[in-house]
Design a protein around this motif. Structure first.
Motif, short mmCIF file in Angstrom:
data_model
loop_
_atom_site.label_atom_id
_atom_site.label_comp_id
_atom_site.label_asym_id
_atom_site.label_seq_id
_atom_site.Cartn_x
_atom_site.Cartn_y
_atom_site.Cartn_z
N ARG A 68 0.83 -1.21 0.00
CA ARG A 68 0.00 0.00 0.00
C ARG A 68 0.87 1.26 0.00
NH1 ARG A 68 -3.52 -1.13 5.21
NH2 ARG A 68 -1.57 -2.16 5.80
N ARG A 69 0.35 2.32 -0.64
CA ARG A 69 1.05 3.60 -0.60
C ARG A 69 1.05 4.17 0.82
NH1 ARG A 69 -1.44 7.66 -5.08
NH2 ARG A 69 -3.30 7.17 -3.90
N ILE A 70 2.11 4.87 1.16
CA ILE A 70 2.13 5.66 2.38
C ILE A 70 1.88 7.11 1.99
CG2 ILE A 70 3.50 6.50 4.33
CD1 ILE A 70 2.67 3.62 4.64
N VAL A 71 0.90 7.72 2.62
CA VAL A 71 0.53 9.11 2.37
C VAL A 71 0.84 9.91 3.63
CG1 VAL A 71 -1.34 10.68 1.71
CG2 VAL A 71 -1.34 8.30 0.89
N PHE A 72 1.47 11.06 3.48
CA PHE A 72 1.72 11.92 4.65
C PHE A 72 0.81 13.14 4.58
CE2 PHE A 72 3.90 15.57 6.64
CZ PHE A 72 3.88 15.11 7.95
N HIS A 73 0.11 13.39 5.69
CA HIS A 73 -0.80 14.53 5.81
C HIS A 73 -0.26 15.43 6.91
CE1 HIS A 73 -4.86 16.51 5.89
NE2 HIS A 73 -4.48 16.75 7.15
N GLY A 74 0.27 16.60 6.53
CA GLY A 74 0.91 17.47 7.51
C GLY A 74 0.18 18.76 7.77
#
Length: 328
Positions: A214-220
């Motif tokens: 799965r993709r890793i998504v960063f939400h900052g």
């Protein structure tokens, strides 16, 4: 969208893997604004951002309209988009019922969100974390009925406004929970904007193994001024999607002290994806200016402030036009 140096972007970061920037202004960005965007303005903004090259967007939420009134017209927005546009747009959901209602309206990309801590999940969604995880398989089944895809979004992955520092092992436990195996991405959200780059890099690196393919998504968020630095750290550690909000709008109603998301303008200026050039950047800034004017909000993007300033010899500076208000 890969990034690579060219005549306008030489010297900018060049990740070795494709990185997509997702704009979340129409969901996370609008949660705390006093002003409101009309449905027509939202649809226009969706189409403008997609036309300019932003690969994916977060465009609304199935949260209760009385709790988040700015997003009450989410399904109207979805209904105004065509199938190709909807295929690039995500909608926030927290229950199988949310997924069912959204699917009936034409949504095919669902961001299933829960908090790592029970305390924030209860404040935000009204149930503990285990209850949300237990319902995820049903949400996946409902999405599969319409050939939809589901992201697992984990809020408060670094700090919680109620309990403080979050144990990374607890985050990794949720990332690797077999009940989430059918999701396509894992979103790691720095909900309060209190993380620093080393933390982000360490957690993204560790989460990749637990996430499988799965993709890793960063939400900052940019509460402590680390939004762009944390985003670049996440990309360097392997994240293949990063979230940002036009104008730096955003915040969580159930996370006191959390300020806006990292600004889309700032993230794009830093990453320089292949589709971005100065002209498209100027059009994106103009779209943000129109949005902020309708909302009555001040912009928080440093790159937008720079583009509105002097230095006409620099390609990325706006050639002319009024300047939006900027929070300093």
């Amino acid at each position: 969208m890969t990034t690579s140096p060219n005549s306008s972007t030489a010297g900018s970061p060049s990740p070795v893997h494709p990185v997509a920037v997702r704009d979340v202004a129409l969901r996370d960005g609008l949660q705390l604004t006093e002003g409101r965007l009309s449905t027509d303005s939202k649809v226009e903004l969706v189409r403008t951002l997609l036309r300019l090259g932003v690969p994916e967007l977060e465009v609304g939420s199935m949260a209760r309209p009385d709790l988040v009134p700015a997003l009450a017209d989410t399904l109207e927005v979805i209904g105004a988009l065509d199938e190709a546009e909807r295929d690039r747009c995500w909608v926030w959901v927290a229950t199988p019922g949310h997924v069912r209602r959204a699917a009936d309206a034409g949504v095919r990309r669902f961001q299933y969100c829960l908090s790592v801590t029970d305390e924030h999940n209860t404040a935000n969604i009204g149930r503990d974390t285990e209850t949300s995880m237990a319902a995820l398989p049903e949400a996946l089944e409902v999405a599969a009925e319409v050939d939809g895809t589901v992201q697992l979004c984990l809020a408060t992955t670094f700090t919680c406004p109620i309990t403080g520092q979050v144990d990374p092992d607890r985050v990794l436990e949720l990332v690797g929970d077999p009940r989430g195996a059918g999701t396509v991405d894992v979103v790691l959200a720095d909900t309060l904007g209190q993380a620093h780059p080393r933390q982000v890099s360490d957690l993204v690196s560790a989460a990749q193994e637990a996430a499988g393919d799965r993709r890793i998504v960063f939400h900052g968020h940019d509460t402590w001024g680390m939004g762009v630095a944390n985003t670049l750290a996440a990309v360097g550690a392997g994240a293949t999607m990063v979230d940002a909000a036009l104008g730096g709008l955003g915040g969580c109603p159930f996370a006191p002290g959390a300020s806006g998301n990292t600004a889309t303008e700032d993230v794009l200026f830093a990453l320089r994806p292949d589709w971005l050039n100065p002209q498209r950047f100027h059009e994106l800034i103009a779209a943000g200016d129109r949005m902020l004017a309708e909302l009555g909000e001040a912009g928080r993007s440093r790159a937008s402030a720079g583009a509105h300033g002097n230095g006409r010899e620099f390609d990325w500076t706006l050639p002319q036009g009024p300047r939006a208000a900027v929070v300093r």
